[in-house]
Design a protein around this motif. Structure first.
Motif, PDB file in Angstrom:
ATOM      1  N   ASP A 133       0.829  -1.211   0.000  1.00  9.12           N
ATOM      2  CA  ASP A 133       0.000   0.000   0.000  1.00  9.12           C
ATOM      3  C   ASP A 133       0.865   1.265   0.000  1.00  9.12           C
ATOM      4  OD1 ASP A 133      -2.289  -1.504  -0.036  1.00  9.12           O
ATOM      5  OD2 ASP A 133      -2.721  -1.285   2.105  1.00  9.12           O
ATOM      6  N   ARG A 134       1.853   1.285   0.880  1.00  4.75           N
ATOM      7  CA  ARG A 134       2.714   2.475   0.944  1.00  4.75           C
ATOM      8  C   ARG A 134       3.533   2.636  -0.338  1.00  4.75           C
ATOM      9  NH1 ARG A 134       2.832   0.910   6.482  1.00  4.75           N
ATOM     10  NH2 ARG A 134       4.534  -0.541   6.107  1.00  4.75           N
ATOM     11  N   ARG A 135       4.010   1.536  -0.853  1.00  2.89           N
ATOM     12  CA  ARG A 135       4.816   1.600  -2.087  1.00  2.89           C
ATOM     13  C   ARG A 135       3.994   2.151  -3.243  1.00  2.89           C
ATOM     14  NH1 ARG A 135       8.596   2.159  -5.733  1.00  2.89           N
ATOM     15  NH2 ARG A 135       9.094   0.399  -7.062  1.00  2.89           N
ATOM     16  N   LEU A 136       2.796   1.622  -3.446  1.00  7.21           N
ATOM     17  CA  LEU A 136       1.964   2.068  -4.560  1.00  7.21           C
ATOM     18  C   LEU A 136       1.520   3.509  -4.355  1.00  7.21           C
ATOM     19  CD1 LEU A 136       0.541   1.536  -7.203  1.00  7.21           C
ATOM     20  CD2 LEU A 136      -1.330   0.460  -5.912  1.00  7.21           C
ATOM     21  N   LYS A 137       1.153   3.842  -3.129  1.00  8.25           N
ATOM     22  CA  LYS A 137       0.742   5.220  -2.835  1.00  8.25           C
ATOM     23  C   LYS A 137       1.847   6.211  -3.196  1.00  8.25           C
ATOM     24  CE  LYS A 137       1.108   6.603   1.386  1.00  8.25           C
ATOM     25  NZ  LYS A 137       0.899   6.759   2.845  1.00  8.25           N
ATOM     26  N   ASN A 138       3.079   5.893  -2.833  1.00  7.52           N
ATOM     27  CA  ASN A 138       4.172   6.831  -3.074  1.00  7.52           C
ATOM     28  C   ASN A 138       4.634   6.836  -4.526  1.00  7.52           C
ATOM     29  OD1 ASN A 138       4.400   7.979  -0.448  1.00  7.52           O
ATOM     30  ND2 ASN A 138       5.296   6.053   0.280  1.00  7.52           N
ATOM     31  N   VAL A 139       4.456   5.729  -5.240  1.00  2.96           N
ATOM     32  CA  VAL A 139       4.687   5.754  -6.682  1.00  2.96           C
ATOM     33  C   VAL A 139       3.688   6.702  -7.344  1.00  2.96           C
ATOM     34  CG1 VAL A 139       4.500   4.400  -8.810  1.00  2.96           C
ATOM     35  CG2 VAL A 139       5.774   3.487  -6.868  1.00  2.96           C
ATOM     36  N   CYS A 140       2.432   6.613  -6.932  1.00  6.03           N
ATOM     37  CA  CYS A 140       1.413   7.514  -7.481  1.00  6.03           C
ATOM     38  C   CYS A 140       1.724   8.972  -7.153  1.00  6.03           C
ATOM     39  CB  CYS A 140       0.037   7.137  -6.935  1.00  6.03           C
ATOM     40  SG  CYS A 140      -0.601   5.564  -7.574  1.00  6.03           S
ATOM     41  N   LEU A 141       2.161   9.225  -5.925  1.00  2.00           N
ATOM     42  CA  LEU A 141       2.502  10.593  -5.545  1.00  2.00           C
ATOM     43  C   LEU A 141       3.643  11.131  -6.401  1.00  2.00           C
ATOM     44  CD1 LEU A 141       2.018  12.971  -3.600  1.00  2.00           C
ATOM     45  CD2 LEU A 141       3.730  11.944  -2.076  1.00  2.00           C
ATOM     46  N   SER A 142       4.623  10.293  -6.676  1.00  2.00           N
ATOM     47  CA  SER A 142       5.755  10.753  -7.489  1.00  2.00           C
ATOM     48  C   SER A 142       5.307  11.104  -8.903  1.00  2.00           C
ATOM     49  CB  SER A 142       6.851   9.684  -7.528  1.00  2.00           C
ATOM     50  OG  SER A 142       6.469   8.570  -8.312  1.00  2.00           O
ATOM     51  N   TYR A 143       4.336  10.348  -9.454  1.00  2.36           N
ATOM     52  CA  TYR A 143       3.774  10.698 -10.758  1.00  2.36           C
ATOM     53  C   TYR A 143       3.008  12.013 -10.678  1.00  2.36           C
ATOM     54  CZ  TYR A 143       4.755   6.555 -13.627  1.00  2.36           C
ATOM     55  OH  TYR A 143       5.362   5.598 -14.386  1.00  2.36           O
ATOM     56  N   LEU A 144       2.154  12.127  -9.671  1.00  4.84           N
ATOM     57  CA  LEU A 144       1.337  13.332  -9.554  1.00  4.84           C
ATOM     58  C   LEU A 144       2.198  14.586  -9.397  1.00  4.84           C
ATOM     59  CD1 LEU A 144      -1.406  11.874  -7.180  1.00  4.84           C
ATOM     60  CD2 LEU A 144      -1.734  12.578  -9.573  1.00  4.84           C
ATOM     61  N   MET A 145       3.330  14.450  -8.703  1.00  2.00           N
ATOM     62  CA  MET A 145       4.191  15.616  -8.476  1.00  2.00           C
ATOM     63  C   MET A 145       4.868  16.089  -9.744  1.00  2.00           C
ATOM     64  SD  MET A 145       4.414  17.294  -5.635  1.00  2.00           S
ATOM     65  CE  MET A 145       6.054  18.000  -5.777  1.00  2.00           C
ATOM     66  N   THR A 146       4.870  15.269 -10.803  1.00  3.01           N
ATOM     67  CA  THR A 146       5.455  15.744 -12.062  1.00  3.01           C
ATOM     68  C   THR A 146       4.637  16.880 -12.658  1.00  3.01           C
ATOM     69  OG1 THR A 146       4.230  14.171 -13.456  1.00  3.01           O
ATOM     70  CG2 THR A 146       6.354  13.432 -12.566  1.00  3.01           C
ATOM     71  N   GLN A 147       3.371  17.008 -12.215  1.00  2.00           N
ATOM     72  CA  GLN A 147       2.516  18.080 -12.730  1.00  2.00           C
ATOM     73  C   GLN A 147       2.830  19.430 -12.092  1.00  2.00           C
ATOM     74  OE1 GLN A 147       0.261  16.979 -15.357  1.00  2.00           O
ATOM     75  NE2 GLN A 147       1.847  15.445 -14.907  1.00  2.00           N
ATOM     76  N   GLU A 148       3.508  19.393 -10.938  1.00  2.98           N
ATOM     77  CA  GLU A 148       3.942  20.601 -10.226  1.00  2.98           C
ATOM     78  C   GLU A 148       2.806  21.596 -10.022  1.00  2.98           C
ATOM     79  OE1 GLU A 148       7.567  22.192 -10.108  1.00  2.98           O
ATOM     80  OE2 GLU A 148       8.684  20.479 -10.843  1.00  2.98           O
ATOM     81  N   THR A 149       1.652  21.117  -9.631  1.00  2.00           N
ATOM     82  CA  THR A 149       0.535  22.016  -9.319  1.00  2.00           C
ATOM     83  C   THR A 149       0.557  22.340  -7.836  1.00  2.00           C
ATOM     84  OG1 THR A 149      -0.984  20.192  -8.860  1.00  2.00           O
ATOM     85  CG2 THR A 149      -0.855  20.963 -11.136  1.00  2.00           C
ATOM     86  N   PRO A 150       0.058  23.517  -7.462  1.00  2.00           N
ATOM     87  CA  PRO A 150       0.004  23.852  -6.032  1.00  2.00           C
ATOM     88  C   PRO A 150      -0.772  22.823  -5.226  1.00  2.00           C
ATOM     89  CG  PRO A 150      -0.365  25.813  -7.351  1.00  2.00           C
ATOM     90  CD  PRO A 150      -0.367  24.657  -8.308  1.00  2.00           C
ATOM     91  N   ALA A 151      -1.821  22.251  -5.808  1.00  2.00           N
ATOM     92  CA  ALA A 151      -2.645  21.289  -5.077  1.00  2.00           C
ATOM     93  C   ALA A 151      -1.856  20.036  -4.710  1.00  2.00           C
ATOM     94  CB  ALA A 151      -3.868  20.917  -5.908  1.00  2.00           C
ATOM     95  N   VAL A 152      -1.102  19.497  -5.666  1.00  2.00           N
ATOM     96  CA  VAL A 152      -0.381  18.267  -5.379  1.00  2.00           C
ATOM     97  C   VAL A 152       0.827  18.550  -4.484  1.00  2.00           C
ATOM     98  CG1 VAL A 152       1.205  18.215  -7.360  1.00  2.00           C
ATOM     99  CG2 VAL A 152       0.368  16.082  -6.373  1.00  2.00           C
ATOM    100  N   PHE A 153       1.410  19.758  -4.608  1.00  2.00           N
ATOM    101  CA  PHE A 153       2.490  20.104  -3.679  1.00  2.00           C
ATOM    102  C   PHE A 153       1.953  20.175  -2.259  1.00  2.00           C
ATOM    103  CE2 PHE A 153       5.145  22.978  -1.232  1.00  2.00           C
ATOM    104  CZ  PHE A 153       6.404  22.451  -1.465  1.00  2.00           C
ATOM    105  N   THR A 154       0.785  20.770  -2.096  1.00  2.00           N
ATOM    106  CA  THR A 154       0.148  20.828  -0.773  1.00  2.00           C
ATOM    107  C   THR A 154      -0.108  19.421  -0.249  1.00  2.00           C
ATOM    108  OG1 THR A 154      -0.894  22.949  -1.303  1.00  2.00           O
ATOM    109  CG2 THR A 154      -1.865  21.660   0.497  1.00  2.00           C
ATOM    110  N   GLN A 155      -0.493  18.524  -1.144  1.00  2.00           N
ATOM    111  CA  GLN A 155      -0.722  17.132  -0.776  1.00  2.00           C
ATOM    112  C   GLN A 155       0.574  16.477  -0.299  1.00  2.00           C
ATOM    113  OE1 GLN A 155      -2.996  15.002  -3.743  1.00  2.00           O
ATOM    114  NE2 GLN A 155      -2.014  13.072  -3.247  1.00  2.00           N
ATOM    115  N   SER A 156       1.657  16.724  -1.006  1.00  2.00           N
ATOM    116  CA  SER A 156       2.954  16.173  -0.609  1.00  2.00           C
ATOM    117  C   SER A 156       3.402  16.738   0.732  1.00  2.00           C
ATOM    118  CB  SER A 156       4.010  16.473  -1.678  1.00  2.00           C
ATOM    119  OG  SER A 156       3.734  15.793  -2.866  1.00  2.00           O
TER     120      SER A 156
END
Length: 886
Positions: free
Chosen positions: A693-716
């Motif tokens: 669960d943690r591995r997949l969650k953080n793989v997804c987060l790393s993909y989402l952070m490629t968008q560099e949006t304020p929302a996903v940065f706040t999520q990180s």
């Protein structure tokens, strides 16, 4: 402490396997007395020596960096003209056939920055004697085929060093005058000197107990600094799991009353299997959720098991000489890999092992340091604790297991121990036991031990609809490597399956065989020739071959499978490894096509078929989450760099980054949904499901952070700030440091403030920054090695900075300016006089200079030449650099 060093004019001596000869003398029993005092350690070594060679043979003992006080034979002290003392040897030209030799010497362990022999780590005395560290403790026949029993007396200040440890059983202890005390340890099992160990310090202990399956009680103890005691339970649990597993799978029980582990902060290796007293790098034994990641927990479990398994595969049966190192290491790595597979996900474990093999060992096989798993020669043996000896060595054992099958493999292991318990033997002895127990001819297979390089296997297919048959034609070749040309065909086990149009495996029958009794859907083919064909009959319609299932051999495979075939395998292959492999091949091919587009100035576009296939993987709710995380992880830049030469570092980085960004943009909603679904609640658990669960969650987060949006940065930032475990905390920080948000600096500083007093977590802080692929990282690297918490004497700290920068951050290390190469040159110049072992390992990325463009070649080669010209360059670094320049 001064080191064994050489000038660049006179190369160090090269040792050759062909020159091996049995020692002229054996040492049967050793009594050691250590007097540990501030500034000096006094050692008295009394050995029972027996001549086994010629009557006129002289006794030549190894010794480094110590002051000789006296030499006595049978109680009679020798005069200076009765022996010869050189820099590295003590020679006694005239000795009886059997006698007692007593040597007294002194040295200061606190000055030993090389961390070989006896040294001091944070006020604690400890040893590292493999491979040739014992000669820094006393003059001795320091080679693995000299096996003796040891009795050790340690004397030290009782307040400063209340814990005194060595191999075997504690048979006596007591108080001495002036607040000192002593302990006597006796090890009844003969062992080579490289397995000797000593520890003295003020340590806390976690104690537990284990009862072997035959009913013998064993006391288990882990000694650590008092502040680290709460980080030991996972290592203790791992040890007990390993003991049970070894009994169940190999029938092997522990053989002494006590098993001790000590965690040491200054350590060149991961851990050391000294008989009954394993010494560990703190990184490989300390773990709790707040400070250790899931990867750390898995590594602790694996390394604890590895060192325990060495009790039989390394200690009870050891290697005759250091050329046979893979005899113990390859076999024990295979054992710890299988243990880890049984403890977690077998499919994911296999993927992880192959990823390491391809990224590191395949690169080594194609570089200047290419060598067989049993090397033919070496200048400095510490340079051959390599991924080839360990990981490729494990693959060779795995192939034997595959060819023989589990039952005959176990019979071979049993015969190996029956024949050689208590002996120092060779790789040939191991293979002979496997042959004799199984009846399987392994004569050609032995080439894997002596032939360097990664075999390349090409497969083509031909379907005959009229005959309802499919023919697979295999061709193998192994490229030339330094010192080896005109390679012979190897015996390669090739596991294959055939998948029908409905996505199901079909039963396999080879032409000329009777119909099999079962309906096996995976067939093991033995490739033994340069070209070989196999025809399957009863193939009623076109199928897609599933080749090299489970990665049944460490080869590079090329086939005529189409992109559509690979997409089909990604969707349907029943072999988990090959399903993952299909995705990796598709991704690698796509990225390399984009590299060509970048070179040609064409606009970049993500292939719709690949995007759709990855979308199906993302949306497959029934797919195991651990496996899904592996499929979504693209090949690394280092792996992609092996696809062609010269390596286009910048284009590979740009293409891979583009693919990640495009996938994230297309599947953002689904990735966010998975991220939310994988949130864990409650207390941390190191279980396969929670880790997945943690591995997949953080793989997804790393993909989402490629968008560099304020929302996903706040999520990180929210994950970083609220994480109750290091896995999530460091994953979020790693995502943020590669972004352009200014708030990232605050996160980096807050992490440091929070963890500055924990060495292992602080190593992560250094590593995260060194891996940032931004131009400013060049200047940051210089600041990191000037940081107050950077310590040249701590191998973990040095590796935490230099390793990620040179091994992962390829665009920065290979910056066209050459600043990355200059940085590594400066590091080696500073580090080599302090710790040659670590320097020689860190310099190796420069050795692949021939694989880059002309400008980078010139800069890398110039850095190597600069290092080679350093005064008093160590033998360790000299060997790597001089071979790299050839």
């Amino acid at each position: 402490m001064a080191d064994s060093r050489t000038s660049t004019i006179t190369p160090p001596e090269t040792k050759y396997l062909k020159d091996y000869r049995a020692p002229d003398f054996q040492i049967e029993q050793v009594t050691l007395v250590f007097d540990l005092r501030e500034g000096v350690t006094h050692v008295r070594a009394t050995s029972q020596v027996r001549r086994e060679g010629a009557a006129d043979a002289v006794l030549r003992l190894d010794g480094h960096d110590m002051t000789l006080m006296s030499v006595a034979v049978d109680g009679v002290r020798l005069t200076a003209d009765q022996y010869q003392l050189e820099d590295h040897h003590l020679t006694l030209p005239h000795v009886p056939d059997q006698f007692e030799l007593t040597i007294e010497n002194e040295f200061d362990p606190a000055q030993n920055t090389a961390l070989e022999g006896l040294y001091v780590s944070k006020g604690m005395y400890c040893t590292q004697c493999e491979a040739e560290g014992f000669r820094r403790i006393t003059y001795f026949l320091d080679q693995p085929d000299v096996m003796a029993t040891y009795r050790v007396r340690i004397e030290a200040d009782k307040t400063a060093y209340p814990v005194l440890l060595s191999n075997g059983n504690n048979i006596e202890q007591g108080d001495l005058a002036d607040g000192r005390h002593y302990v006597v340890w006796d090890d009844p099992f003969p062992k080579p000197s490289y397995l000797f160990a000593l520890v003295a310090g003020d340590l806390a202990v976690l104690e537990d107990h284990f009862t072997t399956r035959s009913g013998a009680p064993v006391t288990l103890r882990i000694f650590v600094a008092p502040e680290d005691l709460d980080k030991c339970p996972h290592a203790m649990d791992s040890l007990k799991k390993a003991m049970v597993w070894d009994e169940q799978v190999y029938g092997l029980e522990y053989d002494l009353d006590i098993f001790n582990i000590v965690a040491v902060s200054h350590f060149n290796m991961g851990a050391m299997e000294n008989k009954s007293l394993n010494i560990f790098n703190t990184k490989c034994v300390l773990a709790k959720p707040e400070t250790a990641t899931d990867g750390d927990f898995a590594a602790v479990e694996a390394v604890v098991a590895h060192e325990y398994f060495h009790n039989w595969t390394g200690n009870r049966v050891t290697c005759r000489d250091w050329f046979q190192l893979s005899l113990k290491e390859g076999l024990t790595v295979f054992r710890d890999q299988e243990f880890s597979a049984d403890m977690g996900s077998r499919a994911v474990k296999r993927i992880e092992d192959v990823r390491i093999l391809r990224q590191h060992q395949f690169a080594e096989d194609s570089g200047p340091m290419a060598h067989p798993i049993r090397p033919d020669s070496y200048m400095e043996i510490n340079n051959f604790y390599t991924v080839t000896v360990y990981e490729k060595g494990a693959e060779v054992i795995r192939m034997i297991h595959t060819l023989l099958g589990p039952e005959k493999y176990r019979q071979g292991i049993d015969l190996y121990f029956d024949r050689h318990d208590g002996q120092a033997v060779t790789c040939d002895d191991f293979v002979a036991a496997m042959e004799d127990a199984s009846g399987v001819d392994l004569r050609q297979f032995r080439l894997w031990y002596s032939q360097a390089g990664t075999p390349e296997v090409t497969v083509s297919q031909s379907y005959d609809a009229a005959a309802e048959s499919l023919t697979l034609t295999f061709r193998q070749m192994t490229p030339d490597t330094p010192g080896q040309t005109d390679k012979k065909p190897l015996h390669i086990p090739m596991a294959v399956g055939l998948i029908g149009p409905d996505g199901a495996d079909i039963p396999l029958q080879l032409d000329g065989e009777n119909a099999p009794d079962d309906v096996a859907t995976t067939r093991l083919l033995s490739l033994t020739g340069s070209e070989q064909s196999f025809t399957f009959v009863g193939v009623k319609e076109p199928v897609v071959p599933s080749l090299l299932r489970g990665f049944s051999a460490p080869v590079k495979l090329k086939s005529d499978l189409t992109a559509a075939d690979r997409l089909f395998l990604l969707a349907h292959d029943s072999d988990s490894f090959n399903r993952w492999e299909a995705g990796q091949e598709i991704a690698a091919g796509l990225i390399m096509e984009l590299v060509d587009d970048i070179a040609a100035g064409r606009p970049l576009h993500l292939d719709d078929g690949f995007s759709s296939a990855m979308g199906k993987v993302i949306g497959d709710l029934d797919l195991d989450r651990a496996f899904k995380a592996e499929v979504l992880s693209l090949p690394s830049e280092a792996t992609l760099g092996q696809y062609r030469s010269p390596v286009d570092v910048d284009a590979i980085h740009q293409a891979r980054k583009f693919v990640r960004h495009a996938l994230a943009a297309t599947h953002e909603t689904a990735l966010q949904s998975i991220y939310n679904a994988c949130q864990t609640t409650g207390f941390y658990a190191f279980t396969p499901q929670a880790v997945a669960d943690r591995r997949l969650k953080n793989v997804c987060l790393s993909y989402l952070m490629t968008q560099e949006t304020p929302a996903v940065f706040t999520q990180s930032m929210a994950q970083f700030s609220n994480a109750d475990n290091m896995t999530d905390e460091i994953a979020a920080l790693s995502c943020m440091v590669n972004s352009a948000f200014s708030e990232t600096r605050d996160a980096v500083e807050s992490f440091y403030a929070k963890w500055r007093d924990d060495d292992l977590v602080l190593d992560k802080w250094f590593s995260v920054q060194a891996a940032v692929s931004k131009p400013e990282t060049q200047d940051l690297m210089r600041r990191l090695i000037q940081h107050p918490d950077f310590d040249w004497n701590m191998p973990n700290r040095v590796r935490s900075v230099v390793g990620p920068f040179c091994g992962q951050n390829l665009t920065c290390f290979h910056d066209k300016s050459g600043r990355g190469y200059a940085f590594l040159g400066d590091v080696i110049e500073k580090l080599d006089p302090i710790n040659p072992q670590i320097a020689s390992r860190l310099v190796q990325p420069l050795g692949r200079w021939k694989y880059y463009d002309a400008d980078r070649q010139k800069l890398m080669k110039a850095t190597l030449e600069r290092i080679l010209a350093l005064p008093n360059l160590s033998e360790n670094t000299y060997e790597i650099v001089s071979k790299s320049l050839k």
